[in-house]
Design a protein around this motif. Structure first.
Motif, PDB file in Angstrom:
ATOM      1  N   TRP A  33       0.852  -1.184   0.000  1.00 63.45           N
ATOM      2  CA  TRP A  33       0.000   0.000   0.000  1.00 63.45           C
ATOM      3  C   TRP A  33       0.885   1.231   0.000  1.00 63.45           C
ATOM      4  N   GLN A  34       0.415   2.296  -0.654  1.00 63.14           N
ATOM      5  CA  GLN A  34       1.160   3.551  -0.748  1.00 63.14           C
ATOM      6  C   GLN A  34       0.562   4.579   0.196  1.00 63.14           C
ATOM      7  N   GLY A  35       1.423   5.469   0.700  1.00 58.69           N
ATOM      8  CA  GLY A  35       0.960   6.547   1.555  1.00 58.69           C
ATOM      9  C   GLY A  35       1.859   7.764   1.433  1.00 58.69           C
ATOM     10  N   GLN A  36       1.363   8.875   1.958  1.00 61.47           N
ATOM     11  CA  GLN A  36       2.146  10.106   2.045  1.00 61.47           C
ATOM     12  C   GLN A  36       2.015  10.639   3.452  1.00 61.47           C
ATOM     13  N   GLY A  37       3.078  11.274   3.916  1.00 60.83           N
ATOM     14  CA  GLY A  37       3.027  11.819   5.262  1.00 60.83           C
ATOM     15  C   GLY A  37       4.219  12.698   5.560  1.00 60.83           C
ATOM     16  N   VAL A  38       4.303  13.080   6.832  1.00 56.23           N
ATOM     17  CA  VAL A  38       5.389  13.919   7.321  1.00 56.23           C
ATOM     18  C   VAL A  38       6.098  13.155   8.438  1.00 56.23           C
ATOM     19  N   VAL A  39       7.425  13.101   8.348  1.00 61.17           N
ATOM     20  CA  VAL A  39       8.233  12.401   9.347  1.00 61.17           C
ATOM     21  C   VAL A  39       8.183  13.186  10.656  1.00 61.17           C
ATOM     22  N   GLN A  40       7.844  12.494  11.730  1.00 61.26           N
ATOM     23  CA  GLN A  40       7.834  13.101  13.061  1.00 61.26           C
ATOM     24  C   GLN A  40       9.106  12.751  13.824  1.00 61.26           C
ATOM     25  N   PRO A  55      -7.031   4.945   2.126  1.00 62.10           N
ATOM     26  CA  PRO A  55      -8.364   4.364   1.944  1.00 62.10           C
ATOM     27  C   PRO A  55      -8.363   2.849   1.741  1.00 62.10           C
ATOM     28  N   GLU A  56      -7.335   2.308   1.066  1.00 65.16           N
ATOM     29  CA  GLU A  56      -7.291   0.862   0.821  1.00 65.16           C
ATOM     30  C   GLU A  56      -7.238   0.056   2.122  1.00 65.16           C
ATOM     31  N   LEU A  57      -6.706   0.660   3.169  1.00 65.62           N
ATOM     32  CA  LEU A  57      -6.640   0.003   4.479  1.00 65.62           C
ATOM     33  C   LEU A  57      -7.745   0.491   5.412  1.00 65.62           C
ATOM     34  N   GLN A  58      -8.572   1.418   4.920  1.00 69.55           N
ATOM     35  CA  GLN A  58      -9.636   2.042   5.715  1.00 69.55           C
ATOM     36  C   GLN A  58      -9.048   2.755   6.931  1.00 69.55           C
ATOM     37  N   TRP A  59      -7.894   3.400   6.727  1.00 72.88           N
ATOM     38  CA  TRP A  59      -7.220   4.157   7.784  1.00 72.88           C
ATOM     39  C   TRP A  59      -7.496   5.642   7.588  1.00 72.88           C
ATOM     40  N   PRO A  60      -7.884   6.341   8.622  1.00 68.17           N
ATOM     41  CA  PRO A  60      -7.967   7.798   8.534  1.00 68.17           C
ATOM     42  C   PRO A  60      -6.558   8.383   8.650  1.00 68.17           C
ATOM     43  N   ALA A  61      -6.431   9.667   8.415  1.00 70.65           N
ATOM     44  CA  ALA A  61      -5.150  10.342   8.648  1.00 70.65           C
ATOM     45  C   ALA A  61      -4.827  10.215  10.137  1.00 70.65           C
ATOM     46  N   MET A  62      -3.579   9.913  10.456  1.00 69.82           N
ATOM     47  CA  MET A  62      -3.175   9.761  11.859  1.00 69.82           C
ATOM     48  C   MET A  62      -1.661   9.787  11.971  1.00 69.82           C
ATOM     49  N   THR A  63      -1.178   9.837  13.190  1.00 70.92           N
ATOM     50  CA  THR A  63       0.248   9.752  13.480  1.00 70.92           C
ATOM     51  C   THR A  63       0.498   8.408  14.145  1.00 70.92           C
ATOM     52  N   MET A  64       1.460   7.653  13.597  1.00 70.79           N
ATOM     53  CA  MET A  64       1.728   6.323  14.149  1.00 70.79           C
ATOM     54  C   MET A  64       3.143   5.866  13.838  1.00 70.79           C
ATOM     55  N   PRO A  65       3.657   4.933  14.651  1.00 74.73           N
ATOM     56  CA  PRO A  65       4.993   4.384  14.389  1.00 74.73           C
ATOM     57  C   PRO A  65       4.905   3.218  13.405  1.00 74.73           C
ATOM     58  N   PHE A  66       5.963   3.054  12.638  1.00 75.32           N
ATOM     59  CA  PHE A  66       6.093   1.917  11.723  1.00 75.32           C
ATOM     60  C   PHE A  66       7.483   1.336  11.878  1.00 75.32           C
ATOM     61  N   ALA A  67       7.590   0.033  11.656  1.00 78.75           N
ATOM     62  CA  ALA A  67       8.901  -0.608  11.560  1.00 78.75           C
ATOM     63  C   ALA A  67       9.456  -0.307  10.176  1.00 78.75           C
ATOM     64  N   LEU A  68      10.758  -0.163  10.096  1.00 74.31           N
ATOM     65  CA  LEU A  68      11.431   0.060   8.819  1.00 74.31           C
ATOM     66  C   LEU A  68      12.090  -1.228   8.357  1.00 74.31           C
ATOM     67  N   SER A  69      11.904  -1.577   7.104  1.00 77.68           N
ATOM     68  CA  SER A  69      12.625  -2.698   6.521  1.00 77.68           C
ATOM     69  C   SER A  69      14.110  -2.370   6.559  1.00 77.68           C
ATOM     70  N   SER A  70      14.948  -3.366   6.689  1.00 75.55           N
ATOM     71  CA  SER A  70      16.394  -3.126   6.761  1.00 75.55           C
ATOM     72  C   SER A  70      16.939  -2.510   5.470  1.00 75.55           C
ATOM     73  N   ALA A  71      16.208  -2.620   4.375  1.00 79.45           N
ATOM     74  CA  ALA A  71      16.655  -2.070   3.093  1.00 79.45           C
ATOM     75  C   ALA A  71      16.361  -0.576   2.948  1.00 79.45           C
ATOM     76  N   VAL A  72      15.590   0.007   3.870  1.00 79.80           N
ATOM     77  CA  VAL A  72      15.208   1.421   3.765  1.00 79.80           C
ATOM     78  C   VAL A  72      16.339   2.305   4.276  1.00 79.80           C
ATOM     79  N   ASP A  73      16.769   3.240   3.430  1.00 77.39           N
ATOM     80  CA  ASP A  73      17.835   4.180   3.781  1.00 77.39           C
ATOM     81  C   ASP A  73      17.192   5.475   4.273  1.00 77.39           C
ATOM     82  N   THR A  74      17.467   5.851   5.509  1.00 73.95           N
ATOM     83  CA  THR A  74      16.887   7.070   6.088  1.00 73.95           C
ATOM     84  C   THR A  74      17.902   8.203   6.206  1.00 73.95           C
ATOM     85  N   THR A  75      19.087   8.043   5.637  1.00 74.95           N
ATOM     86  CA  THR A  75      20.133   9.056   5.820  1.00 74.95           C
ATOM     87  C   THR A  75      19.769  10.407   5.220  1.00 74.95           C
ATOM     88  N   ALA A  76      18.946  10.442   4.174  1.00 70.67           N
ATOM     89  CA  ALA A  76      18.592  11.704   3.529  1.00 70.67           C
ATOM     90  C   ALA A  76      17.269  12.273   4.051  1.00 70.67           C
TER      91      ALA A  76
END
Length: 103
Positions: A33-40, A55-76
């Protein structure tokens, strides 16, 4: 008695064949699923996002934590950045498998 045994054995074999077909079925591949947001906050292996509705997950806009896959680069990426992200189901939750800054 022998007929009952053969019948039961045949049923078990068909069950294994069915499970084998399900395990190799490409439609059981990981759903995304795709999403857009702001990093907190970023604290690998976790990230907190204030995201728009998904909408595909029936989620409203919210702030929540997610686990990051080890392949995700957050340096930038830093708190306050707008991002697009891709989610996959991981056990009882979801993890982010891609994260791209929009700035």
């Amino acid at each position: 008695m022998r007929a009952i045994f053969v019948s039961a054995l045949t049923g078990v074999l068909f069950s294994f064949i069915s499970l084998s077909v399900q395990a190799t079925d490409p439609s059981t591949a990981a759903q995304q699923w795709q999403g857009q947001g702001v990093v907190q906050e970023i604290a690998p292996p976790k990230i907190i996002l204030q995201h728009q509705a998904i909408p595909e997950l029936q989620w409203p806009a919210m702030t929540m934590p997610f686990a990051l896959s080890s392949a995700v680069d957050t340096t930038a990426i830093k708190p306050g950045d707008s991002v697009t992200f891709t989610l996959e189901r991981a056990g009882d939750g979801f993890h982010i498998v891609s994260l791209t800054p929009l700035n």
